[in-house]
Design an enzyme around this catalytic site. Sequence first.
Site, PDB file in Angstrom:
ATOM      1  N   TYR A 163       0.845  -1.180   0.000  1.00 30.18           N
ATOM      2  CA  TYR A 163       0.000   0.000   0.000  1.00 30.18           C
ATOM      3  C   TYR A 163       0.887   1.240   0.000  1.00 30.18           C
ATOM      4  O   TYR A 163       1.787   1.364   0.830  1.00 30.18           O
ATOM      5  CB  TYR A 163      -0.895   0.033   1.250  1.00 30.18           C
ATOM      6  CG  TYR A 163      -1.487  -1.297   1.641  1.00 30.18           C
ATOM      7  CD1 TYR A 163      -2.292  -2.017   0.757  1.00 30.18           C
ATOM      8  CD2 TYR A 163      -1.230  -1.851   2.898  1.00 30.18           C
ATOM      9  CE1 TYR A 163      -2.832  -3.243   1.116  1.00 30.18           C
ATOM     10  CE2 TYR A 163      -1.774  -3.070   3.267  1.00 30.18           C
ATOM     11  CZ  TYR A 163      -2.567  -3.767   2.373  1.00 30.18           C
ATOM     12  OH  TYR A 163      -3.088  -4.982   2.730  1.00 30.18           O
ATOM     13  N   ASP A 274      -1.281   7.594 -10.530  1.00 30.62           N
ATOM     14  CA  ASP A 274      -1.425   6.156 -10.336  1.00 30.62           C
ATOM     15  C   ASP A 274      -1.244   5.360 -11.622  1.00 30.62           C
ATOM     16  O   ASP A 274      -1.056   5.921 -12.702  1.00 30.62           O
ATOM     17  CB  ASP A 274      -2.799   5.855  -9.726  1.00 30.62           C
ATOM     18  CG  ASP A 274      -2.693   4.953  -8.518  1.00 30.62           C
ATOM     19  OD1 ASP A 274      -2.010   3.919  -8.619  1.00 30.62           O
ATOM     20  OD2 ASP A 274      -3.266   5.283  -7.475  1.00 30.62           O
TER      21      ASP A 274
END
Length: 476
Positions: A163, A274
């Site tokens: 993460y 991203d």
Amino acid sequence: MAYADLREFVRKLEKEGELMRIRAEVDPVLEITEVLQRVMRGKVGGQAGMPVLLGDSPALLFEKPKGSRYPLLINAFGSVKMETPQGFFDKVKMLPKLAELGSFFPKSVKTGACKEVVQKGSEINLFDFPILKCWPQDGGRFITFPLVFTRNPETGKRNVGMYRMQIYDERTTGMHWQTQKHGAEHFRRAKAQNPEGKIPVSVAIGADPATALSGMLPIPPDLDEMMFAGFLRREPVEMVTCETNDLEVPANAEIVLEGYVSLNEMRTEGPFGDHTGFYSLEGEFPVFHVECVTRRKEPIYLTTVVGPPPQEDFYMGYAVERVFLPVMKMQYPEIVDVAMPAEGIFHNLMIVAIRKSYPGHARKIMNAIWSLGQAMFTKVIVVVDHDVDIHNYSEVVWKTLCAMDPERDVQFSLGPMDTLDHAARMQDFGSKMGIDATRKWASEGFTRPWPDEILMDDETKKRVDALWKSLSLDKS
């Protein structure tokens, strides 16, 4: 993949000519990302080129990142560099039996290289490490290649996730575990027991390849990631207990961050460029407080960049795809092959070739994939017949368009979506599409004859083979 640690892997890459050392000072804020983009996309002097082919993109070791005395390794997995060991897939097929026997259960050791230096309190400064700010609109610097260790508060079972972690200050980061991830589930269960409490979290950065990738492996929920990493390494992962909590981390790690996540504290995280090729927006996420840093004396900071595909994460995903295809085929033997094109950024497109045996078989496979772990996020699934080369995307598009009647062959479904999907009607929920691009049978209601594909016969090919040299058509 059986390397003792990250350093041995670096030495192997360098020996094979797959690593470039960069001795000039380069800033982790934006500049390293731009250097990587030019290397990966074959850009020279700022001129755009096409993305490099598999195997062409070297790992980069920045020896003097600006503002840090520690080297930075990036693109270590940015191509298919190492051949899969002979017999590896046969071993993968044995996975359930191996997992049951615990053949590669992690091995606890008293200490390890990750504890050569121990820092606590005011000694801790995350900015000592060359942590990247990758893209101009990023909310700050992000740790992008962490192994985040948590424990289920009810069962005690370990989980390892990957993460991203935004750096807020010298000893505080965000913890971007999305709602469907195990880390987020541990957070929710602990909060239900004690809303004002906290949970221990430890983060390892940099390890041997199999261990470093373990946080992104879509393994069955009851299988320990460290056990599977040991399976890939063909020897158990050595684990050492942290200094300030009882979580175990890989003893060969370069850097370990120990601390906790408060159950009653959220902070704005993002934006972040991203793997979708777009920025994921700001959101409220838990906060990780660093209480202790253990590391090697001269650690290598392992990191990665995500962004417009293909990036390094595509090659990581490709490796995972190849490793887990036999596992998927074990559950669904009719699956011949799967492909996830770089442009599909993992969750947007999966192409599946099946050996069709009965009416509606393609739709059964669509629903099966939507029930498989991280595959549940797949936005579009295209199912084709076994004789389609699904890694030849021109052939896939051609044969899909020639095999489908849109109203008949497109299926829509609602379900969970990747948090990063900005097009979904709401965060974490939206629609998916399946396309049955297999040849249609009479038993599926298709009453017209299905034509044969145009192919030259073998006898003619052989006659032309015999004539070929006399035609003088070869340029050589």
